[in-house]
Design a protein around this motif. Structure first.
Motif, PDB file in Angstrom:
ATOM      1  N   LEU A  41       1.296  -1.341  -0.128  1.00 29.78           N
ATOM      2  CA  LEU A  41      -0.097  -0.394  -0.100  1.00 29.78           C
ATOM      3  C   LEU A  41       0.829   1.100  -0.119  1.00 29.78           C
ATOM      4  N   VAL A  42       1.058   1.820  -1.013  1.00 30.96           N
ATOM      5  CA  VAL A  42       1.777   3.115  -1.471  1.00 30.96           C
ATOM      6  C   VAL A  42       0.856   4.282  -1.712  1.00 30.96           C
ATOM      7  N   ALA A  43       1.683   5.378  -0.987  1.00 23.63           N
ATOM      8  CA  ALA A  43       0.430   6.429  -1.131  1.00 23.63           C
ATOM      9  C   ALA A  43       2.229   7.479  -1.122  1.00 23.63           C
ATOM     10  N   ARG A  44       2.114   8.876  -1.271  1.00 21.86           N
ATOM     11  CA  ARG A  44       3.686   9.878  -1.551  1.00 21.86           C
ATOM     12  C   ARG A  44       3.690  10.245  -0.182  1.00 21.86           C
ATOM     13  N   THR A  45       3.424  10.438   1.039  1.00 20.23           N
ATOM     14  CA  THR A  45       3.473   9.962   2.569  1.00 20.23           C
ATOM     15  C   THR A  45       2.898   9.547   3.420  1.00 20.23           C
ATOM     16  N   ALA A  46       4.468   8.831   4.774  1.00 27.73           N
ATOM     17  CA  ALA A  46       3.152   8.456   5.106  1.00 27.73           C
ATOM     18  C   ALA A  46       2.352   8.750   6.063  1.00 27.73           C
ATOM     19  N   ALA A  47       1.750   9.767   6.142  1.00 19.59           N
ATOM     20  CA  ALA A  47       0.194  10.527   6.399  1.00 19.59           C
ATOM     21  C   ALA A  47      -0.654  10.060   5.239  1.00 19.59           C
ATOM     22  N   ASP A  48      -0.542   9.878   4.284  1.00 18.13           N
ATOM     23  CA  ASP A  48      -1.493   9.728   2.986  1.00 18.13           C
ATOM     24  C   ASP A  48      -2.066   8.250   3.395  1.00 18.13           C
ATOM     25  N   VAL A  49      -0.499   7.293   3.710  1.00 19.04           N
ATOM     26  CA  VAL A  49      -0.851   5.440   3.985  1.00 19.04           C
ATOM     27  C   VAL A  49      -2.038   5.827   4.756  1.00 19.04           C
ATOM     28  N   ARG A  50      -1.597   6.664   6.118  1.00 18.89           N
ATOM     29  CA  ARG A  50      -3.042   6.181   7.283  1.00 18.89           C
ATOM     30  C   ARG A  50      -4.088   6.742   6.812  1.00 18.89           C
ATOM     31  N   ASP A  51      -3.564   7.704   6.746  1.00 18.06           N
ATOM     32  CA  ASP A  51      -5.407   8.785   6.524  1.00 18.06           C
ATOM     33  C   ASP A  51      -6.714   8.594   5.718  1.00 18.06           C
ATOM     34  N   ASN A 106      -3.871 -13.472   4.489  1.00 22.12           N
ATOM     35  CA  ASN A 106      -3.095 -12.083   4.321  1.00 22.12           C
ATOM     36  C   ASN A 106      -2.374 -11.168   4.768  1.00 22.12           C
ATOM     37  N   THR A 107      -1.573 -10.244   4.250  1.00 19.88           N
ATOM     38  CA  THR A 107      -1.053  -8.914   5.087  1.00 19.88           C
ATOM     39  C   THR A 107      -0.890  -8.121   3.877  1.00 19.88           C
ATOM     40  N   ALA A 108      -0.763  -6.808   4.089  1.00 18.44           N
ATOM     41  CA  ALA A 108      -0.013  -5.836   3.495  1.00 18.44           C
ATOM     42  C   ALA A 108       0.541  -4.998   4.431  1.00 18.44           C
ATOM     43  N   THR A 109       1.845  -4.108   3.350  1.00 16.02           N
ATOM     44  CA  THR A 109       2.620  -3.369   3.648  1.00 16.02           C
ATOM     45  C   THR A 109       2.531  -2.091   3.748  1.00 16.02           C
ATOM     46  N   CYS A 110       2.475  -0.902   4.322  1.00 22.29           N
ATOM     47  CA  CYS A 110       2.211   0.057   3.799  1.00 22.29           C
ATOM     48  C   CYS A 110       4.127   1.294   4.130  1.00 22.29           C
ATOM     49  N   PHE A 111       4.051   1.738   2.582  1.00 26.02           N
ATOM     50  CA  PHE A 111       4.805   2.300   2.183  1.00 26.02           C
ATOM     51  C   PHE A 111       4.920   3.967   1.801  1.00 26.02           C
ATOM     52  N   GLN A 151       8.585  -7.956  -1.588  1.00 26.07           N
ATOM     53  CA  GLN A 151       7.829  -8.507  -2.833  1.00 26.07           C
ATOM     54  C   GLN A 151       6.644  -8.590  -2.106  1.00 26.07           C
ATOM     55  N   PHE A 152       5.339  -9.254  -4.226  1.00 24.12           N
ATOM     56  CA  PHE A 152       3.908  -8.792  -3.469  1.00 24.12           C
ATOM     57  C   PHE A 152       3.990  -9.025  -4.319  1.00 24.12           C
ATOM     58  N   THR A 153       1.717 -10.003  -3.896  1.00 25.77           N
ATOM     59  CA  THR A 153       1.718 -10.217  -5.183  1.00 25.77           C
ATOM     60  C   THR A 153       0.672  -9.123  -6.433  1.00 25.77           C
ATOM     61  N   HIS A 154       0.424  -8.300  -4.760  1.00 25.28           N
ATOM     62  CA  HIS A 154      -0.642  -6.959  -5.466  1.00 25.28           C
ATOM     63  C   HIS A 154       0.467  -5.790  -4.548  1.00 25.28           C
ATOM     64  N   ALA A 155      -0.557  -4.355  -5.389  1.00 25.15           N
ATOM     65  CA  ALA A 155      -0.314  -3.977  -4.933  1.00 25.15           C
ATOM     66  C   ALA A 155      -0.907  -2.740  -5.197  1.00 25.15           C
ATOM     67  N   TRP A 156      -1.450  -1.267  -3.938  1.00 26.36           N
ATOM     68  CA  TRP A 156      -2.595  -0.333  -4.708  1.00 26.36           C
ATOM     69  C   TRP A 156      -1.113   0.814  -4.499  1.00 26.36           C
ATOM     70  N   GLY A 157      -0.978   1.799  -5.252  1.00 24.42           N
ATOM     71  CA  GLY A 157      -0.294   2.830  -5.532  1.00 24.42           C
ATOM     72  C   GLY A 157      -1.116   4.099  -5.722  1.00 24.42           C
ATOM     73  N   ASP A 158      -1.191   4.902  -4.768  1.00 29.47           N
ATOM     74  CA  ASP A 158      -2.457   5.907  -4.692  1.00 29.47           C
ATOM     75  C   ASP A 158      -2.058   7.653  -5.034  1.00 29.47           C
ATOM     76  N   GLU A 159      -2.711   8.132  -5.735  1.00 28.12           N
ATOM     77  CA  GLU A 159      -2.403   9.120  -6.408  1.00 28.12           C
ATOM     78  C   GLU A 159      -0.780   9.557  -6.617  1.00 28.12           C
ATOM     79  N   VAL A 160      -0.295   8.467  -7.717  1.00 28.99           N
ATOM     80  CA  VAL A 160       0.389   8.155  -7.859  1.00 28.99           C
ATOM     81  C   VAL A 160       1.095   9.671  -9.499  1.00 28.99           C
ATOM     82  N   GLY A 161      -0.048  10.381  -9.822  1.00 32.15           N
ATOM     83  CA  GLY A 161       0.549  11.225 -10.432  1.00 32.15           C
ATOM     84  C   GLY A 161       1.299  12.151  -9.270  1.00 32.15           C
ATOM     85  N   ALA A 162       1.039  12.207  -8.213  1.00 30.38           N
ATOM     86  CA  ALA A 162       1.813  12.968  -6.941  1.00 30.38           C
ATOM     87  C   ALA A 162       3.160  12.776  -6.764  1.00 30.38           C
TER      88      ALA A 162
END
Length: 270
Positions: free
Chosen positions: A98-108, A142-147, A159-170
């Motif tokens: 689970l990936v967002a621009r900042t740690a706060a974005d991932v959490r919030d 199943n597990t997810a790790t925040c980045f 390594q992952f089987t699945h990934a979500w990148g949020d607001e990758v344009g930013a």
């Protein structure tokens, strides 16, 4: 009667959810259909509430890019996709990034947001969230790790089987010491299983990465799928105050095509 049998009676049109289609039927027909649906089942059935572009594509894809305007429902679509994919155990343990621009974005946004994973998941399926470990663990293992995308190196190694990148344009496109951006490392690291998948949700931005993915989607038998959406597609879930405010800011400008209608721009006025 199960939902999929009920929905054979409802013809879905582009841009409308099944429930929106039912709402447009004559009252008698609405009542007949709704009388066959279990309300508890309906509450958590995303395929009833999501619009066609918010539902994961069929077929053998590797990257799904959901390009849409602000408030179009990108986060909800992605959180529901994660929730659905996390149910499965028939291919072994699934590991999500689970990936967002900042740690706060991932959490919030991704995890605890109103449309985030914790809030779209019924209590019986809800994962255990351990902020100190940056980890979610579902009842089935199943597990997810925040980045954070601001630290590209953090995605090097896992390594992952699945990934979500949020607001990758930013995301910052600054490469790490090896010349790899956060997305480069995410794409390389999402390699477990027979069919690893990445979902990218973003408002369009004029960055090379998005143009590259759009070009990949044009190939024969593409592994990249593009879905598009508009802020106004989700009007029923947004306040008129918000609609009036955002239309007041962007309507009549070329940026409206980007920020409201989810279009990629080649150039911006000024």
């Amino acid at each position: 009667m199960v939902l999929k049998e009920v929905y054979r009676r409802v013809v879905s049109s582009m841009g409308k959810s099944r429930m929106e289609e039912i709402a447009l039927l004559p009252v008698e027909e609405q009542q007949k259909i709704l009388s066959l649906i279990n309300s508890k089942e309906l509450q958590w059935d995303w395929r009833s509430w999501g619009r066609p572009e918010q539902i994961s594509p069929d077929g053998d894809w590797s990257i799904w890019v959901y390009l849409a305007g602000r408030g179009a429902g990108k986060t909800r679509a992605a959180a529901e996709w994660i929730r659905e994919e996390a149910k499965y155990t028939n291919t072994g343990q699934r590991r999500f990034a689970l990936v967002a621009r900042t740690a706060a974005d991932v959490r919030d946004v991704i995890v605890e947001g109103q449309s985030g994973i914790m809030n779209v998941t019924p209590p019986s399926e809800r994962p255990l969230y351990e902020p100190s470990k940056r980890r979610l663990t579902w009842p089935n293992g199943n597990t997810a790790t925040c980045f954070t995308a601001d630290e590209p190196d953090s995605l090097r190694g896992p390594q992952f089987t699945h990934a979500w990148g949020d607001e990758v344009g930013a995301w910052r496109q600054t490469p790490d010491a090896a010349g790899m951006t956060a997305f480069d490392n995410l794409r390389v690291g999402t390699r477990l299983g027979t069919n690893p998948k990445i979902l990218l949700t973003t408002t369009p931005k004029r960055i090379p990465l998005l143009y590259q993915l759009i070009e990949e989607s044009k190939k024969v038998n593409p592994k990249v799928i593009i879905s598009r959406g508009s802020t106004l597609d989700n009007r029923g879930n947004l306040s008129e105050t918000y609609i009036e405010a955002i239309m007041g800011v962007y309507e009549g400008t070329r940026l409206a095509r980007q920020e409201l209608y989810g279009e990629m721009l080649d150039s911006v006025e000024g």
